[in-house]
Motif scaffolding. Structure first.
Motif, PDB file in Angstrom:
ATOM      1  N   ALA A 626       0.985  -1.142   0.037  1.00 54.21           N
ATOM      2  CA  ALA A 626      -0.064   0.070   0.025  1.00 54.21           C
ATOM      3  C   ALA A 626       1.020   1.069  -0.087  1.00 54.21           C
ATOM      4  CB  ALA A 626      -0.974  -0.098   1.195  1.00 54.21           C
ATOM      5  N   HIS A 627       0.308   2.166  -0.496  1.00 59.25           N
ATOM      6  CA  HIS A 627       1.058   3.545  -0.449  1.00 59.25           C
ATOM      7  C   HIS A 627       0.253   4.728  -0.198  1.00 59.25           C
ATOM      8  CE1 HIS A 627       5.009   5.543  -1.577  1.00 59.25           C
ATOM      9  NE2 HIS A 627       4.266   6.448  -1.641  1.00 59.25           N
ATOM     10  N   VAL A 628       0.563   5.755   0.499  1.00 57.92           N
ATOM     11  CA  VAL A 628      -0.053   6.858   0.879  1.00 57.92           C
ATOM     12  C   VAL A 628       0.582   7.979   0.615  1.00 57.92           C
ATOM     13  CG1 VAL A 628      -1.727   7.916   2.656  1.00 57.92           C
ATOM     14  CG2 VAL A 628      -1.426   5.585   2.725  1.00 57.92           C
ATOM     15  N   ILE A 629      -0.012   9.022  -0.103  1.00 56.08           N
ATOM     16  CA  ILE A 629       0.548  10.211  -0.440  1.00 56.08           C
ATOM     17  C   ILE A 629      -0.090  11.353   0.011  1.00 56.08           C
ATOM     18  CG2 ILE A 629       0.196  10.181  -2.657  1.00 56.08           C
ATOM     19  CD1 ILE A 629       2.259  12.185  -3.416  1.00 56.08           C
ATOM     20  N   ALA A 630       0.447  12.269   0.806  1.00 56.49           N
ATOM     21  CA  ALA A 630      -0.238  13.486   1.367  1.00 56.49           C
ATOM     22  C   ALA A 630       0.422  14.738   0.871  1.00 56.49           C
ATOM     23  CB  ALA A 630      -0.347  13.636   2.959  1.00 56.49           C
ATOM     24  N   GLN A 631      -0.168  15.385  -0.162  1.00 58.44           N
ATOM     25  CA  GLN A 631       0.614  16.389  -1.021  1.00 58.44           C
ATOM     26  C   GLN A 631       0.107  17.868  -0.814  1.00 58.44           C
ATOM     27  OE1 GLN A 631       1.817  15.578  -4.759  1.00 58.44           O
ATOM     28  NE2 GLN A 631       2.323  17.495  -5.291  1.00 58.44           N
ATOM     29  N   ASP A 632       0.738  18.773  -0.444  1.00 55.03           N
ATOM     30  CA  ASP A 632       0.296  20.003  -0.411  1.00 55.03           C
ATOM     31  C   ASP A 632       0.203  20.705  -1.839  1.00 55.03           C
ATOM     32  OD1 ASP A 632      -0.624  22.702  -0.070  1.00 55.03           O
ATOM     33  OD2 ASP A 632       1.734  23.294   0.340  1.00 55.03           O
ATOM     34  N   VAL A 633      -0.880  20.742  -2.496  1.00 54.47           N
ATOM     35  CA  VAL A 633      -1.109  21.210  -3.821  1.00 54.47           C
ATOM     36  C   VAL A 633      -1.536  22.757  -3.880  1.00 54.47           C
ATOM     37  CG1 VAL A 633      -1.383  18.763  -4.277  1.00 54.47           C
ATOM     38  CG2 VAL A 633      -3.479  20.442  -3.894  1.00 54.47           C
ATOM     39  N   GLY A 634      -1.494  23.345  -2.788  1.00 54.92           N
ATOM     40  CA  GLY A 634      -2.079  24.994  -2.796  1.00 54.92           C
ATOM     41  C   GLY A 634      -3.418  24.979  -2.917  1.00 54.92           C
ATOM     42  N   LYS A 635      -3.787  24.532  -4.169  1.00 56.01           N
ATOM     43  CA  LYS A 635      -5.261  24.720  -4.417  1.00 56.01           C
ATOM     44  C   LYS A 635      -5.337  23.691  -5.461  1.00 56.01           C
ATOM     45  CE  LYS A 635      -9.731  25.288  -4.875  1.00 56.01           C
ATOM     46  NZ  LYS A 635     -10.735  25.022  -3.736  1.00 56.01           N
ATOM     47  N   ALA A 636      -6.318  22.623  -5.443  1.00 57.33           N
ATOM     48  CA  ALA A 636      -6.342  21.714  -6.635  1.00 57.33           C
ATOM     49  C   ALA A 636      -7.473  22.400  -7.596  1.00 57.33           C
ATOM     50  CB  ALA A 636      -6.928  20.331  -6.085  1.00 57.33           C
ATOM     51  N   LEU A 637      -7.117  22.836  -8.739  1.00 61.43           N
ATOM     52  CA  LEU A 637      -7.895  23.441  -9.715  1.00 61.43           C
ATOM     53  C   LEU A 637      -8.554  22.363 -10.384  1.00 61.43           C
ATOM     54  CD1 LEU A 637      -5.584  25.780 -11.556  1.00 61.43           C
ATOM     55  CD2 LEU A 637      -7.007  26.289  -9.645  1.00 61.43           C
ATOM     56  N   ASN A 638      -8.288  21.145 -10.336  1.00 54.65           N
ATOM     57  CA  ASN A 638      -8.737  19.988 -10.858  1.00 54.65           C
ATOM     58  C   ASN A 638      -8.501  18.715 -10.055  1.00 54.65           C
ATOM     59  OD1 ASN A 638     -10.138  17.889 -12.369  1.00 54.65           O
ATOM     60  ND2 ASN A 638      -9.817  18.674 -14.379  1.00 54.65           N
ATOM     61  N   PRO A 639      -9.084  18.431  -9.061  1.00 53.00           N
ATOM     62  CA  PRO A 639      -8.583  17.364  -8.302  1.00 53.00           C
ATOM     63  C   PRO A 639      -8.210  15.916  -9.242  1.00 53.00           C
ATOM     64  CG  PRO A 639     -10.337  18.278  -7.367  1.00 53.00           C
ATOM     65  CD  PRO A 639     -10.337  18.947  -8.558  1.00 53.00           C
ATOM     66  N   ALA A 640      -8.969  15.706 -10.241  1.00 51.35           N
ATOM     67  CA  ALA A 640      -8.763  14.556 -11.074  1.00 51.35           C
ATOM     68  C   ALA A 640      -7.386  14.593 -11.356  1.00 51.35           C
ATOM     69  CB  ALA A 640      -9.689  14.423 -11.872  1.00 51.35           C
ATOM     70  N   LEU A 641      -7.023  15.725 -12.117  1.00 52.19           N
ATOM     71  CA  LEU A 641      -5.422  15.955 -12.590  1.00 52.19           C
ATOM     72  C   LEU A 641      -4.546  15.786 -11.475  1.00 52.19           C
ATOM     73  CD1 LEU A 641      -7.283  16.754 -15.071  1.00 52.19           C
ATOM     74  CD2 LEU A 641      -5.263  17.991 -15.869  1.00 52.19           C
ATOM     75  N   VAL A 642      -4.975  16.655 -10.423  1.00 56.58           N
ATOM     76  CA  VAL A 642      -3.831  16.710  -9.483  1.00 56.58           C
ATOM     77  C   VAL A 642      -3.476  15.281  -8.940  1.00 56.58           C
ATOM     78  CG1 VAL A 642      -3.276  17.444  -7.122  1.00 56.58           C
ATOM     79  CG2 VAL A 642      -4.161  19.134  -8.886  1.00 56.58           C
ATOM     80  N   GLU A 643      -4.715  14.751  -8.800  1.00 54.42           N
ATOM     81  CA  GLU A 643      -4.541  13.061  -8.190  1.00 54.42           C
ATOM     82  C   GLU A 643      -3.612  12.392  -9.178  1.00 54.42           C
ATOM     83  OE1 GLU A 643      -8.213  11.472  -6.820  1.00 54.42           O
ATOM     84  OE2 GLU A 643      -8.487  13.286  -5.617  1.00 54.42           O
ATOM     85  N   GLY A 644      -3.784  12.461 -10.716  1.00 53.81           N
ATOM     86  CA  GLY A 644      -3.044  11.938 -11.485  1.00 53.81           C
ATOM     87  C   GLY A 644      -1.728  12.357 -11.262  1.00 53.81           C
TER      88      GLY A 644
END
Lengths: 753, 753
Positions: A626-644
């Motif tokens: 399993a792998h978990v990543i917690a990333q500071d993205v500022g603001k996810a304009l499109n969460p689907a792309l950011v998660e990608g």
């Protein structure tokens, strides 16, 4: 729409194969180029016999260095074909240009390169030794740090000259405070040596460039590149042309990850300028591995100390980076900066050493230098926590940089979400229950960060007569950036996203913008797009105000209309307003805006990882559970792309951690130069990745967004290594952590290189 | 540099044949299209047999109307191939598309068009008669005034419906004051009927378009067009595409003069959309004459009165314009507005009548409608001066419009230099000594004007990293407009002209700009360029101020440097400043500017002509001995180019006056559809032209400049006709004034048509 997950605008065409990459572009009278690669790792170039190649039907020319219209420049671009010395096995020594790809390929095999063997220098440690043989005897064309610095590094610090070896190309030192005293006073000191492999960016689309010369003498280049303006500048400099006589169009990218900057362009351009016909070069996969610009191998020595309560005391280290045979490009300075991690250090002394060897010329790869750096520092912090019996997250939280702190480069940090990423994992079940796992399993934690690049950028937003908005920039098509621009422009202007489109202009007509890289496109271009859209919106409101005879401040834009606040019945459709503007005798200026930016404050990205592994003591195999990543993205304009991006970065980190390595023989011959042999992670090697979005808004980013491309890859090898330590009580010091290496460690045997 | 004569930047490539026109563009997999033209002037289209044509090797398709993916639109663009009715001899009825031009040509001759003869309507007067046969029986695709209005006409006025003939397509009336009373009270009234011919624009490069469909579905069009954005809008409408899915690049123009707007584009685009391959169409010269869009024939009746002192009292008239078989486009409304000349009229009543006939669809030609209008009104003013024994210039000076007056359209005139042009000729030796000429010679004077078009426009100026400035607009390459942009940008930014370059962007990436036509490019685009350059200069000064730590207002730009006022020793080269901007980590925004404009005040152009002729009473031949033109150009940015416009316009006016006429047989067959038969002036028919520049600055024009393209042609036929009257005491009422017509007048015989 901002903040909700949407489909990628460019996804459909890419999935259906309808996207036209450079390799697909039709061109009349097109010639095909194929490089002839050097067989030796180090040799004197005596003669090149092209007769047999030229006899192949369809062959138009076999170009060698002397044939190229070179006028200057520096680095690899100034030496696209080997001059008098071959400095790596795979270096292009000639370029066959033919009417068909097949003829070019056949003829390339017939070019006879006569050489005199020279002793190759292949190992970093051996290359550094006093009295080592020189990896290069002749002077090189120049030095160019731009590709490395394009990925966000501020090299800073002081420089120290020389070294005992003829192969030390550069040496830089970052130093502050009394490190000796700090380490002496520390309650515990850990140290280690870490070695990481050459890793290829493994983009699916190879390096591809199509070039021709227009009748007015303009060199026109369509290229799979991350930086149209950088390529223009490089080609202008290489071939002695005014910039206005070089026009570069960034074509759709089939992956790049930092590696697509001026590798194929000088070859295609030189051939087009020489032969005055359109010339295309598309690297084969083997040419990619042998003559691309992968991430270089590194050797990191690090020593750090802390007080009993976990307060970090001092860090000392040296990062040796392989610069390959040309020696013109390296990422070790950046890696050195990152080797201290996102932490406060009372004292530091870190040295970067760039070393010339007989390997390929390296390039940037997603967070250049970061995975090795994080592997080193996060492994040692894990050891420190273990030694001091501290919670690994607590140790990091005690020292992690927060807004207002100064980074290693002395600059004040305006915003950083590293603390928030750690905090997000602190209560994660995988972390909380990490000591309740079966035998042979373990969970590791690591934190990575990326300072984020800065470069001026500009954009235009223009409303068409049918009420659709077009965003024009020179930004290359990286990571679906089009989608971010659409989101920003739609929100700032006030149109639904389906009425917004992005055009990538060429360097002749598009406003300036920097390289797509360094996790800075959204942060820099995005801000320019936002400003351009805002300016266009002002123009829209002026038109509406004039038509409705209402002050602009009493109007609002919504649902594709402009309407007086409070009296929606008097709304005018944006398309109707546009139709009044773009017409003969129109009394309104175009509804267009121009925006530019030169961000001066960075918005570093951070990502914390938890990796859950099982180590097979019999085989040394590491299995990711399993792998978990917690990333500071500022603001996810499109969460689907950011998660990608988070998924993709993690997957590439798994490649660094477990699989990828461009090996070579003792003679310097590349091993495994195909995808059948070079192991990128396959789906069964990538576990489910849980992506946790942490949003610490960047004050200067569009809608608070910051770069998200590079942070996710940085700490993956470190997290996996720490998980392996937890699972099997071994501390891998070499990447990738192959089964053979892990097995050897488990046997307490010497590490297999 | 502004105001001094320089060589044309584009001249060298054009003279050497290095300019790449649409016909020269390479394209992979290109197909060639050839239209099949109707033989009948009026017929029912029964069937088209394409079998023989399709059997020609290399032929890919023979398209007819039903095959085209038409979705809407109006006018000729919506009916690029005849539907069920043929309305002129030369109307395209099918389009052959083949692998080679030769195959397309061979096959076009084999297409068998089966028709049923219908009575053609060819004469304007006959077409207007009650009970005339209809030139078109079936409904047409729509009406579109845009091409006509693109040339500067404000149609204004009131509309009156109908008419006794089925061929009256439009009727418009401009009326103010009591004309009956005015004429009744006048001391002298003159009247006349004037007939002018169909005249072709006679550009050297024929209508040419290359179109293809990109994999993403975008229709890409490279065309020899005056208006990229207009073509985009037209094609989007015709084929039902969003504008963003149509990308138009204006290619270099080999002449256009108003005629290159949506004639070839719908044909090439329809074929490309249907066949999904690149398709090029390049009209042959015969196709140009038969199926282009020449200036239409007109019939003008005018009646005007004046008081004994020369004060004009009233004007009444009717302008009948031929609209050809499609009836969708005419210039009669504009001609009507111009028929009153640049004079104050206490009362006017002018009617425009557009008539459908079985002639080709007309288009715009340099000052559309103006040469016939000026021919009429200036001939009558000459008669009036003669009758009242007034000096012709004095008569005009008494009545000429000046700033503050209102034109026929009721709009206040902000600036007009007509008075100054007349004044410039008043003392000219040719005018002063016009009564001292040998028998058979005469000097004629006439005044012409052009209201000037308006349309929003925008531009970008961007400094490159090597310190060169690029101007980006969508303006088509008309009349060396590039040179004006360079002059404006160089002066406004502060660089030598050789460091400034112009790029014509496509509609996808360039900012918006209107059609190159209506003598408005310099006035509208030029102002936008000036603003963009000023904004870029501000950015340059900001960068310099930051680097020099001196306030921007204390800096000046000169000699390619920015320097503190008074301390030139601290100057920084612009190229050095640029290098600091366009770099990774650069702290300055790009040195770029965006400028846009929507001029609302016209800057009409005026030109007064003196023509010196000799009339051979034996043959009727008119020999031009000398010609003087005094034109108000606002401010001559480059006098060499402005004089070129004055020479060219005068030469084309000589063609109108003496030579050019697209004749037809009684069956409507075009006569003389080659340059061997259609007589444009040759060098021995154009005398030395003395070009006098009058500069009455346009307050809203860049550096005071105004449009100069159309004014010089307007009054040439009138000046020559008035010279003929002075030389031979006849008043020609028909253009061109061929030897046969003049001889007939001299014999007092009926006018030969």
């Amino acid at each position: 729409m901002i903040g909700t997950a949407r489909r990628r605008r460019d996804g459909d065409a890419k999935v259906r194969g309808a996207t036209r990459y450079v390799g697909d572009m039709p061109a009349h009278g097109l010639l095909h180029a194929r490089p002839v690669l050097a067989a030796d790792a180090h040799a004197r170039l005596l003669a090149i016999d092209t007769d047999a190649a030229l006899a192949v039907p369809g062959v138009v020319a076999v170009l060698t260095h002397a044939d190229l219209p070179l006028a200057g420049g520096s680095g690899r671009a100034a030496e696209p074909l080997a001059r008098e010395e071959i400095v790596w096995a795979g270096q292009p020594v000639a370029l066959v240009v033919a009417e068909t790809e097949a003829a070019a390929g056949d003829a390339a095999a017939l070019v006879d390169v006569d050489t005199e063997w020279l002793e190759p220098v292949l190992d970093l440690e051996a290359a550094l030794a006093d009295g080592a043989p020189a990896a290069r005897l002749t002077e090189r064309a120049g030095e160019d740090e731009s590709a490395a610095s394009a990925h966000g590094g501020s090299e800073g610090g002081t420089e120290a000259a020389g070294g005992g070896s003829p192969n030390v190309a550069t040496r830089q030192r970052l130093q502050r405070g009394d490190v000796d005293a700090g380490l002496a006073a520390a309650d515990h000191v850990v140290r280690g040596r870490f070695r990481t492999s050459w890793v290829h960016q493994a983009y699916l689309e190879p390096q591809s460039t199509l070039a021709w010369v227009d009748p007015d003498g303009t060199l026109v280049v369509h290229s799979s590149t991350q930086g149209a303006f950088m390529v223009r500048q490089g080609l202008a400099s290489t071939f002695g042309l005014p910039m206005e006589r070089v026009r570069v169009q960034a074509a759709p990218l089939g992956g790049a990850f930092g590696g697509k900057l001026m590798i194929a362009e000088p070859l295609a351009a030189a051939a087009a300028l020489t032969l005055r016909r359109p010339v295309r070069i598309v690297f084969s996969r083997t040419e990619e591995f042998a003559a691309g610009n992968p991430a270089p191998g590194q050797l990191i020595d690090l020593e750090l100390g802390a007080m009993r309560d976990g307060a970090l005391a001092a860090i000392r280290g040296r990062v040796v980076g392989d610069r390959g045979g040309l020696g013109d490009m390296g990422v070790e300075a950046l890696s050195t900066l990152l080797a201290a991690g996102p932490y406060r250090w009372p004292a530091h002394d870190l040295t970067a050493v760039g070393v010339t060897t007989n390997r390929v010329s390296p390039g940037a790869y997603r967070a250049p230098g970061a995975p090795p750096a994080a592997f080193a520092v996060e492994t040692l912090l894990d050891e420190l926590a273990q030694a001091l019996d501290l919670d690994p997250i607590a140790l990091r939280l005690k020292n992690v940089l927060v807004a207002g702190d100064r980074g290693l480069d002395g600059q004040e940090i305006k915003v950083i979400g590293a603390r928030e990423c750690l905090a997000r994992l602190e209560k994660h079940p995988l972390y909380v229950k990490r000591d309740e796992l079966p035998e042979g399993e373990g969970v590791g934690l690591a934190l990575g960060f990326w300072p984020g690049g800065l470069e001026p950028a500009a954009a235009i937003c223009k409303l068409d007569a049918d009420g659709r908005l077009t965003v024009v920039t020179a930004a290359a098509d990286m990571s679906g950036i089009e989608n971010a621009f659409i989101a920003i422009a739609a929100a700032a202007f006030g149109l639904p996203e389906e009425r917004v489109r992005v055009t990538t202009g060429d360097t002749g007509s598009a406003p300036y913008g920097g390289v797509a890289g360094g996790s800075k496109v959204t942060y820099t271009y995005g801000r320019a797009v936002e400003r351009a859209a805002e300016q266009a919106r002002e123009r829209l409101l002026d038109v509406a105000a004039s038509e409705l005879e209402i002050a602009p401040e009493d109007l609002e834009v919504a649902d594709g209309e402009v309407r007086p606040v409070g009296t929606p019945g008097r709304a005018i459709a944006i398309a109707d307003l546009a139709a009044k503007v773009y017409t003969f005798g129109g009394r309104h200026r175009p509804i267009e805006g121009y925006g530019s930016t030169a961000q001066v404050s960075r918005a570093p990205g951070a990502a914390a990882h938890l990796s859950h592994v099982r180590v097979d003591r019999e085989t040394g195999e590491i299995r990711l559970l399993a792998h978990v990543i917690a990333q500071d993205v500022g603001k996810a304009l499109n969460p689907a792309l950011v998660e990608g991006q988070m998924h993709g970065g993690t997957a590439q980190g798994i490649g660094w951690a477990l699989l990828e390595e461009l090996g070579h023989t003792d003679e310097g011959q590349l091993q495994g130069a195909t995808f059948a042999e070079y192991a990128v992670p396959s789906t069964d090697q990538v576990p489910e990745i849980e992506a946790l979005l942490v949003e610490v808004p960047a004050p200067d980013g569009p809608f608070g967004a910051k770069g998200v491309g590079e942070p996710p890859v940085c700490a993956v090898p470190a997290a996996i290594a720490n998980a392996v330590a937890a699972a099997a009580e071994i501390r891998p010091g070499v990447l990738p952590m192959t089964s053979a290496r892990v097995w050897a460690l488990l046997q307490n045997a010497p590490v297999v290189r």
